[in-house]
Design a protein around this motif. Structure first.
Motif, PDB file in Angstrom:
ATOM      1  N   ARG A 251       4.218  -2.017  -2.752  1.00  0.00           N
ATOM      2  CA  ARG A 251       3.647  -2.353  -3.826  1.00  0.00           C
ATOM      3  C   ARG A 251       3.339  -1.303  -4.543  1.00  0.00           C
ATOM      4  NH1 ARG A 251      -0.247  -7.193  -4.118  1.00  0.00           N
ATOM      5  NH2 ARG A 251       0.869  -8.110  -6.021  1.00  0.00           N
ATOM      6  N   ASN A 252       3.470  -1.317  -6.011  1.00  0.00           N
ATOM      7  CA  ASN A 252       2.982  -0.321  -6.953  1.00  0.00           C
ATOM      8  C   ASN A 252       1.486  -0.583  -7.394  1.00  0.00           C
ATOM      9  OD1 ASN A 252       5.820   0.800  -7.492  1.00  0.00           O
ATOM     10  ND2 ASN A 252       6.532  -0.940  -8.520  1.00  0.00           N
ATOM     11  N   ARG A 253       0.841   0.593  -7.466  1.00  0.00           N
ATOM     12  CA  ARG A 253      -0.497   0.516  -7.828  1.00  0.00           C
ATOM     13  C   ARG A 253      -0.967  -0.488  -8.922  1.00  0.00           C
ATOM     14  NH1 ARG A 253      -3.193   6.288  -8.426  1.00  0.00           N
ATOM     15  NH2 ARG A 253      -2.999   6.104  -6.049  1.00  0.00           N
ATOM     16  N   ARG A 254       0.158  -0.830  -9.999  1.00  0.00           N
ATOM     17  CA  ARG A 254      -0.284  -1.424 -10.995  1.00  0.00           C
ATOM     18  C   ARG A 254      -0.197  -2.973 -10.719  1.00  0.00           C
ATOM     19  NH1 ARG A 254       5.353  -1.355 -14.925  1.00  0.00           N
ATOM     20  NH2 ARG A 254       6.783  -2.150 -13.232  1.00  0.00           N
ATOM     21  N   SER A 255       0.476  -3.292  -9.548  1.00  0.00           N
ATOM     22  CA  SER A 255       0.319  -4.930  -9.014  1.00  0.00           C
ATOM     23  C   SER A 255      -0.512  -4.915  -7.946  1.00  0.00           C
ATOM     24  CB  SER A 255       1.561  -4.880  -8.238  1.00  0.00           C
ATOM     25  OG  SER A 255       2.894  -4.668  -9.139  1.00  0.00           O
ATOM     26  N   ASP A 256      -1.029  -3.779  -7.482  1.00  0.00           N
ATOM     27  CA  ASP A 256      -2.202  -3.795  -6.423  1.00  0.00           C
ATOM     28  C   ASP A 256      -2.882  -2.709  -6.571  1.00  0.00           C
ATOM     29  OD1 ASP A 256      -3.755  -3.980  -4.277  1.00  0.00           O
ATOM     30  OD2 ASP A 256      -2.412  -4.814  -2.800  1.00  0.00           O
ATOM     31  N   PRO A 257      -3.907  -2.525  -7.476  1.00  0.00           N
ATOM     32  CA  PRO A 257      -4.788  -1.382  -7.426  1.00  0.00           C
ATOM     33  C   PRO A 257      -5.734  -0.850  -6.146  1.00  0.00           C
ATOM     34  CG  PRO A 257      -5.111  -2.857  -9.457  1.00  0.00           C
ATOM     35  CD  PRO A 257      -4.326  -3.536  -8.315  1.00  0.00           C
ATOM     36  N   ALA A 258      -5.761  -1.732  -5.387  1.00  0.00           N
ATOM     37  CA  ALA A 258      -6.402  -1.331  -4.200  1.00  0.00           C
ATOM     38  C   ALA A 258      -5.754  -0.594  -2.862  1.00  0.00           C
ATOM     39  CB  ALA A 258      -6.969  -2.736  -3.409  1.00  0.00           C
ATOM     40  N   ILE A 259      -4.355  -0.978  -2.889  1.00  0.00           N
ATOM     41  CA  ILE A 259      -3.611  -0.239  -1.975  1.00  0.00           C
ATOM     42  C   ILE A 259      -2.077   0.056  -2.326  1.00  0.00           C
ATOM     43  CG2 ILE A 259      -4.860  -1.539   0.018  1.00  0.00           C
ATOM     44  CD1 ILE A 259      -2.295  -3.194   0.489  1.00  0.00           C
ATOM     45  N   GLY A 260      -1.730  -0.094  -3.584  1.00  0.00           N
ATOM     46  CA  GLY A 260      -0.576  -0.098  -4.050  1.00  0.00           C
ATOM     47  C   GLY A 260      -0.239   1.488  -4.176  1.00  0.00           C
ATOM     48  N   THR A 263       3.586   4.415  -7.773  1.00  0.00           N
ATOM     49  CA  THR A 263       5.102   4.695  -7.694  1.00  0.00           C
ATOM     50  C   THR A 263       5.231   3.454  -9.024  1.00  0.00           C
ATOM     51  OG1 THR A 263       5.271   3.051  -5.869  1.00  0.00           O
ATOM     52  CG2 THR A 263       5.913   5.284  -5.480  1.00  0.00           C
ATOM     53  N   ASN A 264       6.704   3.445  -9.296  1.00  0.00           N
ATOM     54  CA  ASN A 264       7.047   2.581 -10.405  1.00  0.00           C
ATOM     55  C   ASN A 264       8.345   2.064  -9.938  1.00  0.00           C
ATOM     56  OD1 ASN A 264       7.280   0.869 -12.526  1.00  0.00           O
ATOM     57  ND2 ASN A 264       7.908   2.746 -13.947  1.00  0.00           N
ATOM     58  N   GLY A 265       8.649   1.331  -9.030  1.00  0.00           N
ATOM     59  CA  GLY A 265      10.001   0.790  -8.671  1.00  0.00           C
ATOM     60  C   GLY A 265       9.849  -0.602  -8.022  1.00  0.00           C
ATOM     61  N   LEU A 266      10.888  -1.227  -7.254  1.00  0.00           N
ATOM     62  CA  LEU A 266      11.279  -2.536  -6.808  1.00  0.00           C
ATOM     63  C   LEU A 266      10.208  -2.454  -5.784  1.00  0.00           C
ATOM     64  CD1 LEU A 266      13.182  -4.712  -6.640  1.00  0.00           C
ATOM     65  CD2 LEU A 266      13.998  -3.538  -4.713  1.00  0.00           C
ATOM     66  N   GLN A 267       9.467  -3.729  -5.492  1.00  0.00           N
ATOM     67  CA  GLN A 267       8.434  -3.968  -4.474  1.00  0.00           C
ATOM     68  C   GLN A 267       9.062  -4.919  -3.332  1.00  0.00           C
ATOM     69  OE1 GLN A 267       4.520  -3.806  -7.143  1.00  0.00           O
ATOM     70  NE2 GLN A 267       6.102  -5.033  -8.203  1.00  0.00           N
ATOM     71  N   ASN A 268       8.664  -4.621  -2.137  1.00  0.00           N
ATOM     72  CA  ASN A 268       8.959  -5.455  -0.988  1.00  0.00           C
ATOM     73  C   ASN A 268       8.184  -6.691  -1.313  1.00  0.00           C
ATOM     74  OD1 ASN A 268      10.486  -4.516   1.368  1.00  0.00           O
ATOM     75  ND2 ASN A 268       9.061  -2.539   0.791  1.00  0.00           N
ATOM     76  N   TYR A 269       6.871  -6.849  -1.531  1.00  0.00           N
ATOM     77  CA  TYR A 269       5.878  -7.735  -1.542  1.00  0.00           C
ATOM     78  C   TYR A 269       6.333  -8.697  -2.706  1.00  0.00           C
ATOM     79  CZ  TYR A 269       1.503 -10.389  -1.237  1.00  0.00           C
ATOM     80  OH  TYR A 269       0.476 -11.517  -1.260  1.00  0.00           O
ATOM     81  N   ASP A 270       6.574  -8.224  -3.980  1.00  0.00           N
ATOM     82  CA  ASP A 270       6.551  -8.845  -5.042  1.00  0.00           C
ATOM     83  C   ASP A 270       8.019  -9.405  -5.295  1.00  0.00           C
ATOM     84  OD1 ASP A 270       3.688  -8.533  -6.484  1.00  0.00           O
ATOM     85  OD2 ASP A 270       4.439  -6.802  -5.273  1.00  0.00           O
ATOM     86  N   ASP A 271       8.918  -8.629  -5.101  1.00  0.00           N
ATOM     87  CA  ASP A 271      10.543  -8.831  -5.457  1.00  0.00           C
ATOM     88  C   ASP A 271      11.318  -9.300  -4.271  1.00  0.00           C
ATOM     89  OD1 ASP A 271       9.793  -7.775  -7.925  1.00  0.00           O
ATOM     90  OD2 ASP A 271       9.807  -5.642  -7.314  1.00  0.00           O
ATOM     91  N   LEU A 272      11.104  -8.899  -3.147  1.00  0.00           N
ATOM     92  CA  LEU A 272      11.757  -9.148  -1.953  1.00  0.00           C
ATOM     93  C   LEU A 272      11.146 -10.411  -1.229  1.00  0.00           C
ATOM     94  CD1 LEU A 272      13.318  -5.793  -0.960  1.00  0.00           C
ATOM     95  CD2 LEU A 272      14.376  -7.622  -2.573  1.00  0.00           C
ATOM     96  N   TYR A 273       9.705 -10.416  -1.453  1.00  0.00           N
ATOM     97  CA  TYR A 273       8.934 -11.572  -0.558  1.00  0.00           C
ATOM     98  C   TYR A 273       9.014 -11.046   0.739  1.00  0.00           C
ATOM     99  CZ  TYR A 273      10.074 -13.772  -5.088  1.00  0.00           C
ATOM    100  OH  TYR A 273      10.263 -14.137  -6.409  1.00  0.00           O
ATOM    101  N   ALA A 274       8.758  -9.772   0.912  1.00  0.00           N
ATOM    102  CA  ALA A 274       8.651  -9.143   2.307  1.00  0.00           C
ATOM    103  C   ALA A 274       7.278  -8.544   2.446  1.00  0.00           C
ATOM    104  CB  ALA A 274       9.753  -8.084   2.638  1.00  0.00           C
ATOM    105  N   ASP A 275       6.455  -9.295   2.887  1.00  0.00           N
ATOM    106  CA  ASP A 275       4.927  -8.613   3.386  1.00  0.00           C
ATOM    107  C   ASP A 275       5.042  -7.770   4.724  1.00  0.00           C
ATOM    108  OD1 ASP A 275       2.425  -7.946   3.487  1.00  0.00           O
ATOM    109  OD2 ASP A 275       1.855 -10.279   3.295  1.00  0.00           O
TER     110      ASP A 275
END
Length: 495
Positions: A251-260, A263-275
């Motif tokens: 995850r990018n920091r802007r999506s998750d300030p705590a542990i992101g 970076t600024n790119g495609l995200q496993n968690y948000d875009d591919l639904y891969a946790d």
């Protein structure tokens, strides 16, 4: 080219002398979807693979990730899915002369002391350039279980029967082939494309399990699949490792300030639904190999930022780094523009205490040796044998001691021989052996990787000959089981 290689090797003198580890996964991906095998025939494909395996062995590679299921098809003799067009040129057509590529690769890799991990793409049912599907392909026999997306066909992750189907396919592979691992890459839900919508309204209404957020429900679907597949594999063969190679950004920091990550790119968690972190935390995989394909200094996805992030957050399972060879050698070192980034990246590997290995993207690139990448592997980074990373969380038991360790001379060749230890189950069955060599009087330290003389599947090794006849050594032999748990040592003094 020679001057450049000398320059690179000279730079290595400034790196730590203990840059190698005793336990390290040194993998390489061999893919089929690039068409390198399509329609070339059995003999040519075997020649191509043999050459690649021989060169990778020289480079120090100890594991091959071989793509066997790219679009609900098979590069092996499957009773469930059709032969792949990436093998024969037409889906459903068997190879001629007939052979089984997966079985052949298992034998060839094991003969060279390499592991073989069977690489599957779980949900992808059709790639963009596939125009004809075989009559027994799942998208033909059960079209309602797939959806179309940007020229692809995808097994709908929202259907429980698709999870069961993929696990059935994997069960078939695990039962019939002596593989060392099942490997999945980054394709779960499809990569998002502007204007495209995942058509899963019906499945969401029927199977939402009270999950009100559609994105959470999609992650739940993938989570349940990963958990089920992991349990399926280990119930059949506990020693077969399950590995996943996710996209390089969680995850990018802007999506998750705590542990992101910054970076600024495609995200496993948000875009591919891969946790991915959930899978690591819950132990639903045996290794994680994020694809950090960017260069150091990339503005959107800096390599150094990402390797440090994964090292910090994904340490509960062995962590391997997916490396893009071609991008690495095309990028200049920010501190020394006369060299590419291989040295800087491997230095970062050495600094990360939780990084347990590397997977090269891709095998042919390593063999082609751009920028002397492969040369540096075989001459410096991987020039000594290495055991597989510790996976005692699967099983703690190890083989017993080898028996009857002795020297003998056969046809003028000096040999060190031994007898395999007795065993009762796979847990204490010896499948490989480590031979260490120490100077006479030197302290025995089996954690020093420079003392590994060889790792072999045989119950003997050839000893070097010395003209003076006065050299004295102590050899130590240990046994390894299927997950490289190491037994107790036996030593032999040799003149």
């Amino acid at each position: 080219m020679k001057k450049y290689l000398i320059f690179l090797l000279a730079c290595l003198f400034f790196l730590p002398i203990d840059a190698q580890k005793k336990r390290e996964f040194r993998g390489a991906w061999i893919q089929c979807v690039n068409g390198q095998f399509q329609g070339i025939g059995t003999e040519k494909m075997q020649q191509t693979l043999s050459y690649q395996l021989d060169e990778l062995k020289k480079d120090g590679v100890n594991a091959i990730i071989f793509q066997v299921r790219a679009e609900c098809d098979a590069l092996y003799a499957s009773r469930l899915e059709p032969w792949s067009r990436f093998l024969t040129g037409r889906q459903g057509m068997p190879p001629s002369p007939y052979w089984d590529p997966l079985q052949w690769m298992v034998e060839q890799c094991h003969k060279r002391g390499m592991e073989l991990h069977a690489w599957i793409n779980p949900y992808r049912a059709k790639t963009k350039n596939t125009n004809e599907l075989a009559v027994n392909h799942v998208a033909i026999t059960n079209p309602s279980r797939c959806f179309d997306y940007d020229g692809l066909k995808i097994l709908n992750p929202g259907l429980p029967e698709n999870r069961n189907y993929i696990c059935m396919v994997v069960s078939d592979i695990v039962r019939r082939y002596d593989i060392d691992g099942i490997h999945m890459d980054d394709y779960f839900y499809p990569y998002p494309v502007t204007g495209q919508v995942i058509p899963d309204d019906t499945q969401y209404q029927r199977y939402n399990n009270g999950i009100r957020n559609r994105a959470d429900w999609r992650r739940y679907n993938v989570n349940m699949f990963v958990k089920q597949l992991y349990q399926t594999v280990h119930q059949i063969k506990p020693w077969v490792k399950v590995g996943i190679s996710p996209f390089g950004i969680y995850r990018n920091r802007r999506s998750d300030p705590a542990i992101g990550s910054n970076t600024n790119g495609l995200q496993n968690y948000d875009d591919l639904y891969a946790d991915v972190l959930l899978w690591v935390k819950n132990g639903w995989l045996d290794y994680c190999a994020p694809q950090i394909y960017w260069e150091i200094g990339n503005k959107a996805a800096d390599y150094e930022t990402l390797i440090r992030w994964w090292n910090h957050y994904a340490s509960k399972r062995p962590l391997y780094i997916g490396e893009d060879i071609e991008r690495t050698v095309k990028a200049k070192d920010s501190y020394n523009p006369n060299q590419h980034q291989q040295i800087a990246k491997f230095k970062l590997h050495h600094e990360m205490k939780n990084v347990d290995g590397t997977i090269l993207w891709y095998a042919k690139a390593a063999v082609d040796n751009p920028g002397n990448y492969g040369t540096l592997l075989r001459q410096y980074y991987w020039n000594r044998p290495s055991l597989q990373p510790d996976m005692s969380f699967i099983e703690k038991k190890a083989p017993r001691k080898v028996r009857n360790l002795r020297t003998t001379r056969l046809n003028g060749i000096d040999l060190l021989t031994w007898v395999a230890p007795r065993h009762s189950t796979w847990k204490n069955q010896a499948t490989k052996y480590v031979v260490y060599r120490f100077n006479r009087g030197e302290k025995i330290n089996l954690e020093n990787p420079s003392k590994i003389y060889t790792i072999t599947t045989s119950t003997y090794c050839v000893l070097p000959s010395y003209k003076d006849g006065k050299s004295k050594y102590t050899y130590v032999v240990t046994a390894l089981n299927r997950i490289d748990n190491e037994g107790k040592p036996v030593k032999k003094k040799v003149k």
